[in-house]
Design a protein around this motif. Structure first.
Motif, PDB file in Angstrom:
ATOM      1  N   GLU A  61      50.358  32.412  65.329  1.00 58.41           N
ATOM      2  CA  GLU A  61      49.935  31.923  66.654  1.00 58.41           C
ATOM      3  C   GLU A  61      49.033  32.933  67.340  1.00 58.41           C
ATOM      4  OE1 GLU A  61      51.967  29.517  70.334  1.00 58.41           O
ATOM      5  OE2 GLU A  61      53.190  30.934  69.194  1.00 58.41           O
ATOM      6  N   GLU A  62      49.330  34.230  67.167  1.00 59.81           N
ATOM      7  CA  GLU A  62      48.522  35.264  67.802  1.00 59.81           C
ATOM      8  C   GLU A  62      47.102  35.295  67.228  1.00 59.81           C
ATOM      9  OE1 GLU A  62      48.480  40.143  68.381  1.00 59.81           O
ATOM     10  OE2 GLU A  62      50.161  39.156  67.383  1.00 59.81           O
ATOM     11  N   ARG A  63      47.000  35.136  65.894  1.00 58.60           N
ATOM     12  CA  ARG A  63      45.703  35.259  65.241  1.00 58.60           C
ATOM     13  C   ARG A  63      44.882  33.972  65.269  1.00 58.60           C
ATOM     14  NH1 ARG A  63      46.071  38.296  59.542  1.00 58.60           N
ATOM     15  NH2 ARG A  63      43.832  37.930  59.769  1.00 58.60           N
ATOM     16  N   PHE A  64      45.561  32.822  65.223  1.00 60.46           N
ATOM     17  CA  PHE A  64      44.832  31.567  65.060  1.00 60.46           C
ATOM     18  C   PHE A  64      45.129  30.532  66.151  1.00 60.46           C
ATOM     19  CE2 PHE A  64      45.766  33.369  60.837  1.00 60.46           C
ATOM     20  CZ  PHE A  64      44.476  33.736  60.490  1.00 60.46           C
ATOM     21  N   GLY A  65      45.856  30.936  67.184  1.00 65.05           N
ATOM     22  CA  GLY A  65      46.122  30.034  68.290  1.00 65.05           C
ATOM     23  C   GLY A  65      47.162  28.981  67.939  1.00 65.05           C
ATOM     24  N   SER A  66      47.093  27.863  68.641  1.00 61.46           N
ATOM     25  CA  SER A  66      48.114  26.833  68.476  1.00 61.46           C
ATOM     26  C   SER A  66      48.098  26.206  67.082  1.00 61.46           C
ATOM     27  CB  SER A  66      47.909  25.732  69.532  1.00 61.46           C
ATOM     28  OG  SER A  66      46.607  25.157  69.409  1.00 61.46           O
ATOM     29  N   ALA A  67      46.960  26.313  66.361  1.00 62.04           N
ATOM     30  CA  ALA A  67      46.892  25.728  65.013  1.00 62.04           C
ATOM     31  C   ALA A  67      47.568  26.613  63.975  1.00 62.04           C
ATOM     32  CB  ALA A  67      45.435  25.502  64.616  1.00 62.04           C
ATOM     33  N   GLY A  68      47.856  27.865  64.322  1.00 56.91           N
ATOM     34  CA  GLY A  68      48.427  28.799  63.351  1.00 56.91           C
ATOM     35  C   GLY A  68      49.789  28.391  62.801  1.00 56.91           C
ATOM     36  N   PRO A  69      50.793  28.096  63.674  1.00 51.30           N
ATOM     37  CA  PRO A  69      52.111  27.702  63.155  1.00 51.30           C
ATOM     38  C   PRO A  69      52.061  26.449  62.281  1.00 51.30           C
ATOM     39  CG  PRO A  69      52.271  28.327  65.465  1.00 51.30           C
ATOM     40  CD  PRO A  69      50.822  28.291  65.129  1.00 51.30           C
ATOM     41  N   ALA A  70      51.213  25.487  62.647  1.00 53.94           N
ATOM     42  CA  ALA A  70      51.099  24.270  61.830  1.00 53.94           C
ATOM     43  C   ALA A  70      50.530  24.604  60.456  1.00 53.94           C
ATOM     44  CB  ALA A  70      50.217  23.247  62.532  1.00 53.94           C
ATOM     45  N   ALA A  71      49.525  25.502  60.420  1.00 59.09           N
ATOM     46  CA  ALA A  71      48.956  25.916  59.133  1.00 59.09           C
ATOM     47  C   ALA A  71      50.000  26.648  58.302  1.00 59.09           C
ATOM     48  CB  ALA A  71      47.735  26.809  59.363  1.00 59.09           C
ATOM     49  N   LEU A  72      50.822  27.469  58.950  1.00 62.59           N
ATOM     50  CA  LEU A  72      51.898  28.174  58.249  1.00 62.59           C
ATOM     51  C   LEU A  72      52.886  27.190  57.646  1.00 62.59           C
ATOM     52  CD1 LEU A  72      53.588  30.693  57.523  1.00 62.59           C
ATOM     53  CD2 LEU A  72      54.593  30.564  59.820  1.00 62.59           C
ATOM     54  N   ALA A  73      53.277  26.192  58.400  1.00 62.52           N
ATOM     55  CA  ALA A  73      54.240  25.202  57.904  1.00 62.52           C
ATOM     56  C   ALA A  73      53.681  24.437  56.702  1.00 62.52           C
ATOM     57  CB  ALA A  73      54.618  24.229  59.019  1.00 62.52           C
ATOM     58  N   ARG A  74      52.422  24.011  56.804  1.00 59.74           N
ATOM     59  CA  ARG A  74      51.799  23.282  55.690  1.00 59.74           C
ATOM     60  C   ARG A  74      51.725  24.151  54.443  1.00 59.74           C
ATOM     61  NH1 ARG A  74      48.117  21.698  59.709  1.00 59.74           N
ATOM     62  NH2 ARG A  74      46.629  23.239  58.924  1.00 59.74           N
ATOM     63  N   LEU A  75      51.350  25.418  54.643  1.00 54.01           N
ATOM     64  CA  LEU A  75      51.200  26.319  53.507  1.00 54.01           C
ATOM     65  C   LEU A  75      52.542  26.573  52.826  1.00 54.01           C
ATOM     66  CD1 LEU A  75      49.458  28.206  51.805  1.00 54.01           C
ATOM     67  CD2 LEU A  75      49.859  29.997  53.511  1.00 54.01           C
ATOM     68  N   LEU A  76      53.575  26.855  53.614  1.00 52.30           N
ATOM     69  CA  LEU A  76      54.896  27.121  53.028  1.00 52.30           C
ATOM     70  C   LEU A  76      55.416  25.906  52.276  1.00 52.30           C
ATOM     71  CD1 LEU A  76      56.637  29.133  55.903  1.00 52.30           C
ATOM     72  CD2 LEU A  76      55.815  30.008  53.711  1.00 52.30           C
ATOM     73  N   THR A  77      55.239  24.738  52.850  1.00 54.52           N
ATOM     74  CA  THR A  77      55.697  23.517  52.181  1.00 54.52           C
ATOM     75  C   THR A  77      54.975  23.301  50.864  1.00 54.52           C
ATOM     76  OG1 THR A  77      56.217  22.505  54.314  1.00 54.52           O
ATOM     77  CG2 THR A  77      55.996  21.026  52.433  1.00 54.52           C
ATOM     78  N   ASP A  78      53.652  23.478  50.889  1.00 58.46           N
ATOM     79  CA  ASP A  78      52.854  23.273  49.675  1.00 58.46           C
ATOM     80  C   ASP A  78      53.229  24.284  48.601  1.00 58.46           C
ATOM     81  OD1 ASP A  78      51.028  22.084  48.065  1.00 58.46           O
ATOM     82  OD2 ASP A  78      49.246  22.765  49.122  1.00 58.46           O
ATOM     83  N   LEU A  79      53.380  25.544  48.980  1.00 60.88           N
ATOM     84  CA  LEU A  79      53.731  26.575  48.006  1.00 60.88           C
ATOM     85  C   LEU A  79      55.119  26.339  47.422  1.00 60.88           C
ATOM     86  CD1 LEU A  79      52.377  29.793  49.771  1.00 60.88           C
ATOM     87  CD2 LEU A  79      51.309  28.499  47.916  1.00 60.88           C
TER      88      LEU A  79
END
Length: 552
Positions: free
Chosen positions: A215-233
């Motif tokens: 969230e700090e580095r990428f704003g509000s889109a950061g946590p969503a990107a993290l969730a998608r990445l963890l799920t995919d991996l």
């Protein structure tokens, strides 16, 4: 354009060959010298290196001479020479005498200090591949696992070893990073945001800390990107504690149809070394521009010659020296040789871009065998290069077919013309089959890169299956693209098959019984129509409510 040292393809915009690291003549050298403390010194002008403060690069180490070495630029190429040091200057483990060329990957040893040479190309270009082999450690200390979240994702997510990450050039679009699973061979496309988050998955950060960092580095889109990445991996088995779909003990057992149609694979990993030797010992000549132009011209001339042969009925399918059996034997033998050349062409194209063929072998689908080479490393290359690697096989088919078609046209009547005609026919049949957009073959891979639509076939097939089965579906754009390519391929294939049948049916009856002729022509049509049956057969059966095989 090929590198004059290693004969690999050169990258547009780079100052050095990516394969051997040497400077490209005529381009401004963009190298940097990396000191042991991480400092980076551009090699954009002449430099002196030593312990004395009067040097351009001061190295405060007692093992370094006061004036130890110097770097000069000769036609933009950095050259290293000793400057009268006490213990000498070493390049890649060897003491140097006179000036020696530097290239990316060179290691300079001044006393006890090692300095590395790297390229300093712009971030818009493709980067080097970061690889972590299977079994390698990702952290200096063992990381405790505090528990599981959503089954496979721990509270301290950690990527398991056995992966490679490559940054493609900026024109690849928002998902310019490619993550390859070195164990299973699968690929994941990542955005810049996801690639940055991926580097934090070392087991040292808790999930709350990862969310905060995203969230700090990428704003509000950061946590969503993290969730998608963890799920995919996790789904792909790339996180510790996850086995992926193939390793899931609870996965449903394959049904009878899938067990029967599942390809059987026999592969060898030694083919890549053979391709490398062939490329290094002269195979690279095929990728010189004049040679490529000549091959394309030969392919065009061959198509014209083959059309003339059919129009004049010079040569008969599956007939050599007035014998169908001998003709069929020559046709099958020719096809085997053509398949070997086809796959070798893919391998050589990979080698020309500095990529290795991981393995090669034979697949058996139902009763139909075909060869393959694993060119999955092509996914680390740009879109244009992926298209070139995929197109290498069909180009080989058309070039070889063209050579034999021209030879058959120029040969006098006799057995040699018959043999040349069979080989040309086999080459064009192979090209048609491999260019089908409905199979996981060259034509499909070229199509998805040309239209920039990954997973095009799966989405189009899902749409078509739903529509044929009478269910609503989304994804019409993918279907339009896929359908246009499918219709074009089907029309060309149907015209070819129909033309050959009408032209040669009566002729073949002079050499074989009617039943045998129908059998040969039936097999001919069946091979060409397999992609259509694969594409539309199952959905139509679902719509009719037929279930000849149980999937339980």
């Amino acid at each position: 354009m090929l590198c004059k040292y290693c004969h690999r393809q050169l990258d547009a915009g780079r100052s050095a060959c990516r394969a051997c690291g040497r400077a490209i003549p005529g381009r401004h050298a963009a190298f940097e010298l990396v000191a042991p403390d991480g400092a980076r010194i551009p090699l954009a002008r002449a430099l002196t290196l030593g312990r004395g403060s009067e040097n351009d690069v001061t190295l405060s180490d007692p093992s370094v001479s006061r004036r130890h070495a110097r770097v000069s630029l000769v036609n933009g190429v950095p050259m290293l020479e000793d400057a009268g040091s006490t213990h000498g200057t070493f390049l890649d483990g060897r003491a140097i005498e006179g000036a020696r060329e530097l290239h990316a990957g060179s290691v300079i040893q001044l006393g006890d200090l090692p300095l590395r040479v790297i390229t300093a190309d712009d971030d818009a270009l493709a980067g080097h591949t970061l690889m972590v082999p299977a079994g390698a450690s990702l952290a200096a200390l063992p990381v405790p696992v505090d528990g599981a979240l959503s089954g496979a994702i721990s509270l301290r997510p950690r990527v398991r070893s056995g992966w490679a990450l490559k940054r493609l050039s900026a024109d690849e679009g928002p998902e310019r990073f490619v993550l390859r699973d070195l164990r299973g061979g699968g690929f994941v496309r990542l955005s810049d945001t996801e690639a940055a988050i991926f580097r934090l998955l070392d087991g040292r950060h808790t999930l709350p800390a990862l969310v905060a960092a995203a969230e700090e580095r990428f704003g509000s889109a950061g946590p969503a990107a993290l969730a998608r990445l963890l799920t995919d991996l996790a789904e792909r088995g790339l996180l510790h504690g996850s086995e992926g779909p193939e390793g899931d003990a609870g996965a449903p057992r394959l049904g009878l149809v899938r067990r029967i149609t599942r390809p059987r694979v026999w592969a060898s990993e030694s083919f890549g070394k053979l391709v490398e030797r062939i490329y290094a010992r002269g195979g690279w000549v095929l990728f010189l521009k004049p040679v490529l132009v000549a091959l394309i011209a030969l392919g065009i001339a061959g198509l014209a010659s083959f059309g003339y042969l059919i129009a004049r009925r010079y040569g008969t399918p599956f007939v050599v020296a007035k014998h169908v059996g001998l003709g069929a034997l020559v046709f099958v033998g020719g096809r085997l040789a053509l398949v070997a050349l086809h796959e070798l062409a893919h391998g050589l194209a990979c080698a020309s871009y500095g990529r290795r063929v991981a393995r090669a072998g034979i697949k058996l689908v139902l009763i139909f065998p075909y060869a393959f080479v694993d060119t999955s490393e092509a996914w680390f290359e740009s879109r244009g290069r992926r298209i070139a690697i995929s197109a290498a096989g069909p180009i080989s088919d058309f070039a070889v077919g063209g050579a034999f078609a021209v030879a058959s046209l120029l040969s006098g009547k006799g057995t040699m013309r018959d043999i040349e005609f069979q080989v040309a026919l086999g080459a064009y049949l192979g090209a048609l089959f491999n260019l089908s957009p409905m199979l996981d073959r060259d034509g499909y891979h070229i199509l998805i890169d040309v239209v920039r639509q990954p997973n095009l076939r799966a989405r189009a097939r899902t749409w078509l299956a739903a529509r044929l089965a009478g269910r609503p579906a989304e994804g019409a754009r993918a279907l339009v693209i896929f359908s246009a390519a499918t219709i074009l391929w089907s029309v060309v294939t149907a015209l070819f098959a129909l033309g050959m049948t009408l032209r040669y049916y009566d002729v073949m009856l002079h050499f074989a019984p009617r039943e045998l002729v129908w059998g040969l022509l039936g097999s001919f049509f069946m091979v060409l129509l397999i992609p259509l049956f694969v594409m539309a057969g199952a959905p139509l059966m679902q719509r009719r409510g037929e279930a000849p095989f149980s999937e339980d």
